[in-house]
Design a protein around this motif. Structure first.
Motif, mmCIF file in Angstrom:
data_model
loop_
_atom_site.group_PDB
_atom_site.id
_atom_site.type_symbol
_atom_site.label_atom_id
_atom_site.label_comp_id
_atom_site.label_asym_id
_atom_site.label_seq_id
_atom_site.Cartn_x
_atom_site.Cartn_y
_atom_site.Cartn_z
ATOM 1 N N CYS A 172 0.585 -1.204 -0.305
ATOM 2 C CA CYS A 172 -0.254 -0.260 -0.056
ATOM 3 C C CYS A 172 0.590 0.913 -0.368
ATOM 4 O O CYS A 172 0.258 2.584 -0.739
ATOM 5 N N ALA A 179 -2.412 -0.450 6.697
ATOM 6 C CA ALA A 179 -3.143 -0.399 4.846
ATOM 7 C C ALA A 179 -3.291 1.576 4.881
ATOM 8 O O ALA A 179 -2.982 1.895 2.951
ATOM 9 N N VAL A 219 -0.422 4.522 2.722
ATOM 10 C CA VAL A 219 -0.991 5.181 1.644
ATOM 11 C C VAL A 219 -1.107 5.823 1.340
ATOM 12 O O VAL A 219 -0.139 7.236 1.275
#
Length: 161
Positions: free
Chosen positions: A76, A141, A145
């Protein structure tokens, strides 16, 4: 008199959308074949890398699946960096995003294994560990990102000064 086919073309697909907006461009197999091919090759590469990580750092039955968690978090983070680079910096070839983003990183990250891991932990009598893993993966995750994209934008802005 009109044929049913010509009448269908005169009506918008959606009543809120005009006919010109509703017309779809048909793509041929020749246009889609390279995209499908690069996604498949990239997916194989990403899945092989994930499998390698699972071999190097195996998870015992009933234990917290750290390898899958870190594979997803790292994947991610790389997606965050990659998306900033190809949208803000680099006019990439049309097959780069499907190859690397969808293929390699899609094959590397494994949210299906994540779901199976949660189910196995719960079924194996470790519901607390399963729920902790469920929440930790989701939060980590998403944070990966966001942090990677934000950091990449800041580094790029700093380098442009």
């Amino acid at each position: 008199m009109t044929t049913p086919h010509s009448e269908a073309r005169d009506e918008p697909v959606d009543p809120d959308v005009g006919l010109r907006t509703a017309v779809r461009r048909r793509t041929s197999w020749r246009e889609q074949a390279p995209v499908v091919a690069v996604v498949a090759v990239g997916g194989g590469i990403g899945a092989a890398a994930r499998y390698g990580a699972a071999l190097v750092w195996p998870t015992a039955a009933g234990a917290f699946p750290w390898t899958t968690l870190w594979v997803n978090v790292v994947g991610c983070a790389v997606i965050g960096v990659f998306m900033v680079v190809i949208t803000d910096v680099w006019a990439a070839h049309r097959l780069v995003r499907p190859f690397f983003g969808t293929g390699v990183l899609g094959g590397f990250t494994t949210f299906s294994t994540y779901a199976v891991d949660v189910q196995q932990l719960v079924d194996g009598g470790h519901p607390g560990t399963g729920l902790a893993y469920l929440a930790a993966t989701l939060c980590a995750a998403l944070a990966a990102v966001w942090l990677a994209a934000t950091a990449t934008r800041r580094v790029l802005a700093w380098r442009q000064r």
